[in-house]
Design an enzyme around this catalytic site. Sequence first.
Site, PDB file in Angstrom:
ATOM      1  N   ARG A 649       7.800  76.255  42.943  1.00  0.00           N
ATOM      2  CA  ARG A 649       8.094  77.151  44.051  1.00  0.00           C
ATOM      3  C   ARG A 649       7.921  78.643  43.713  1.00  0.00           C
ATOM      4  O   ARG A 649       8.617  79.488  44.257  1.00  0.00           O
ATOM      5  CB  ARG A 649       9.527  76.909  44.559  1.00  0.00           C
ATOM      6  CG  ARG A 649       9.754  75.519  45.153  1.00  0.00           C
ATOM      7  CD  ARG A 649       8.999  75.379  46.467  1.00  0.00           C
ATOM      8  NE  ARG A 649       9.351  74.134  47.155  1.00  0.00           N
ATOM      9  CZ  ARG A 649       8.584  73.042  47.195  1.00  0.00           C
ATOM     10  NH1 ARG A 649       7.414  73.032  46.547  1.00  0.00           N
ATOM     11  NH2 ARG A 649       8.969  71.967  47.861  1.00  0.00           N
ATOM     12  N   CYS A 698      13.336  72.136  53.198  1.00  0.00           N
ATOM     13  CA  CYS A 698      14.371  71.780  52.222  1.00  0.00           C
ATOM     14  C   CYS A 698      15.167  73.023  51.838  1.00  0.00           C
ATOM     15  O   CYS A 698      14.596  74.037  51.430  1.00  0.00           O
ATOM     16  CB  CYS A 698      13.740  71.156  50.983  1.00  0.00           C
ATOM     17  SG  CYS A 698      13.108  69.494  51.260  1.00  0.00           S
ATOM     18  N   GLU A 768      16.447  76.815  47.774  1.00  0.00           N
ATOM     19  CA  GLU A 768      14.994  76.911  47.736  1.00  0.00           C
ATOM     20  C   GLU A 768      14.488  77.831  48.838  1.00  0.00           C
ATOM     21  O   GLU A 768      13.556  78.593  48.656  1.00  0.00           O
ATOM     22  CB  GLU A 768      14.370  75.516  47.891  1.00  0.00           C
ATOM     23  CG  GLU A 768      12.860  75.532  47.940  1.00  0.00           C
ATOM     24  CD  GLU A 768      12.267  74.135  47.954  1.00  0.00           C
ATOM     25  OE1 GLU A 768      11.438  73.858  48.840  1.00  0.00           O
ATOM     26  OE2 GLU A 768      12.636  73.327  47.081  1.00  0.00           O
TER      27      GLU A 768
END
EC number: 1.3.1.98
Length: 780
Positions: A649, A698, A768
Amino acid sequence: MIDSTQSTLFGRSVRRVHAVGVGGMGLGPLVVFLAGRGWSVSGEDVALSPAMAVQLDRVGVRLTDEGELPVEVDLVVISSAISSSHPTCLAATEQGIPVVRRGELLAELARNYRLVAVCGSHGKTTTTALLLTALRAQGVPVGYVLGGLWVDDELPPAAVGAGDWLIAEIDESDGTIEHFAPEITVLVNLDWDHADHYTAETDLVAAFAGLLQRTRTTVLGWEGCALTQRLLTQAPAGLTAKTFGRDGDFRLVTLESGAGEQQLQLGGELPQLTVTLRARGEFNALNATAALGAMSLMGETPAAEVFADYRGVRRRQTVLLADADLTVIEDYAHHPAEIRALLGSLRQDLAEGQRLVVVFQPHRFSRTRQFKVQLAAALAQADALHLLDVYGAGEAPLPGGTTADLYAELVQTEPELPVNYLPGDAAGVLELLRQSRRAGDVVAFVGAGDIEKRAREWLAELAEETARRSEWDGIAHSLREVLSADAKVVREEPLAKKTTMRIGGAARIYVEPESTEDLAAVVQVARRAEVPVRMLGRGSNLLVPDAGVDAIVVSLRRPAWETFTKLADGRVRVGAGLRLKNLCGLAAKAGLSGFEFLEGIPGNVGGALRMNAGAMGGWMFDVVESVDVVTSEGEVINLPREELHTGYRHCRELANCIAVQATLRPVTRASADAVGRKIDVYRSKRQESQPREPSAGCIFKNPEGDSAGRLIDVCGLKGTRIGDAEVSTTHGNFIINRGHATSADVIELVRRVRTKVHQEAGVLLQPEVLLYGSEWEDVL
C-alpha cells in the site's frame, strides 16, 4: 447599618488575610468582599483566570507565588479544593496563624448581617445574580458575595453594600453549611451530590435540615422538588415556610420563549407581572421566580423591569459566539440534573438541520463514579459528544470515576452516539471537534473545571482559521492568473460526493488542471504559498474530515488525463486520471491480459500508483514499467520501475511527487473474450464478498499472517454502528455509510473496533484508508 470595619473574627483581631485558591469562584468573590471592607488581602492560585485576575487587581489584592506566605498575616483562608497539606497551610500552622475554609469565614462575617442564604444543588449562582439584579434595579444597596463572575466585567462579584442585608451563595460541598444561621434561606432545589463528603443522600438532607433549624424567619423552597418539600414540611415551629414554582406561593404562571429570552407571567403572592428574562429554559424561569420571591420576603415589591439590566453570569449559558455558521455556549453544568436541563433547553431552540455538539469535562472523580450512569443518560441528548479528562479539583483518581469509565458507559448504553475521547490529549479532542464541525452547529462547552479555557482556546483557533480564509482567497486568485482558461479553480468545493464513502467537508481550494503545465504551475504556486497539494482520484480508500481539507486539492478528471495509448511493442501508456475500470475494459478489447485484478478497485491510475493498489493476488507495480511525475519543485521527470521503492500500500517516491502518466506492460496477450471472462470472475468474487453500500474499501491493513476482517468478525463487531457509520455485516473490514454518516462517526467507529480487537485478540489494527489531509495517529 453594619460597621464594615468590624474585624474580630474567630475570637481574634483580623485585618490581614491571605487566600489560597484565590482564583476560585467561591473564594475569589469573598476576597473582593474583604478588600471592600478595607482589609489587607493577598492571595495565590496556580490557575488564576484572566477574568478573576482583573477583579482582584481592581480592589488591590496582592498576588504571591504558590507557597509564599506573606510576613504579616492574621488569617489564612482556603478554598474547598485546597488540602491541609498545602505548603502555605503548613507554614501558617507552624507560625500559629489560623487556617479556615471559605465557608467558615463567610459564615463568621455573615453573623453581623441579615443574611439571605441562597443554597441548594443547582442554580444558586444564577438565582443570586437575578436577586441582586432586581434589588439593584430598585435602588436597594445590599451587600453580596456571588459564587461566580458577571458576564459584565464592570460589575464586581462582591460588594459591602450600605444596609444590613447580605446576599450570599452558600456552598454545601465541604460541610461548612453547618456554620450559617440565615435570616432567610432560599432553597432552590436538592439533589444528592458531593459523594466525597456526603456518603448517603440522608447525610446531605440532614445538612440542609440543620440549616433550616438555624434560619431565623423564613425559608423559601421549590414546590417541584420532593426533597425540598419534605424539609419544608419538617420546618421547626416559628419558621415561615414559603414555596415558589408552578403551584407555589410565589407563582410562575406561564412562560413564552423567544430567541434567547423568555416572557414570564407571575402571580400568587407576587404582583401580577409579566417580566422579560434573557435566559433560556424553564429552570431559569424558576430561578427568576425564586429571586423575586426572596425579594418580596425582604420587603421589596418587584416591578416589571427588574431584570432589564440582567446580563448573565459567566459560564451560565454564556454565548461566546453566535453567527449564521456557528453558535458556541459555555455552561457550568456538572451534575446530571443540570446537564439534562441545559441540553434539553438548548435542543428546544435548535432549528431544523442544526446539531447540538457537546464538549464535556467531568468534575471530580467521586462525582463521576457516583453519577456515571446518569451522566451518560443526560449527555445522550447531544448529537455528538467530545469528552475531556476529569477535572479532579484536588481529588486523586478513583476506580470507576475516570473519563475512561464514563466513555465505556456511553459506548455500552448509547452505542450510536458519536463519542470522541483521547485520554490526556485535550488539544487532540478539540482538533477533532474542529474537523467534525458543520455549518449551523451549536457547540456547548459544559463542566465546572477549567473547560472555559479550552472553549476560548478553540475559539481563538477558529479566529485564526477565519484569517486564514483570506489567505486562501489570495492563493486561489494566484492560481486563476497562471492556469489555462479552462482549468477549474473553486474555493470551498464540497468533497463528499467526490468520494466513494460520500463523507467529508470541503477543499479550501479545488483544482482540475487541463495539462501537465497547469499541474506544474499549481505545485509552484503552492510551494510559494507554503500550502500542501493533495491529489484526489476517484475518492476511494480515503476518508475526508468533516471540517474539510486545508490544502489545494487537485483532481485529474479532465479528458486530457484519461488517455489510453497502445504502443507498438504491446505496452500501453495511460493517463493518471484514467479509471481502473476503463483501463481493464480497454485492455481487454486490445487483447492485453494482466490488468484484470484492477477492475473492481474504484479508483484511477494515479491513486493506484500512489497506493500500489492490489487485489486478487495482483499489485499495481507488477505491471508498471515507468512513471512520469511532477516533482515537488514543479519539474516533470520520468522514473523507471527499478528506481521506485514499493511495498504494501505505498510507493515511497510518489509520496512527494504527482504521477501524471505511466507506461504499463501487460503480462500476456489473450483474446478479448478470455480477458473479459477473467474480469467477470473477479467481479463476481468482489460482489459476493464486499458490501454494496458506500464505503472507502478495506478500512484496516491486514496484520502479518492474518486478516483484519477475520479478527473483526471473531470479536463480534459486525453490525456495530455509530450514527450512520456501520461495520459491514458482509465483510468486517469495511465501514459503510448508511446514509448520513460523518467522518467523526467513522473515526469513532475505527477507534472502537481497534480497541476491542486489541483487547480481545492482542492485535492493534492499523488503518489502511487514508485520513485525507490529516494523520490517523493524531486522532487515534
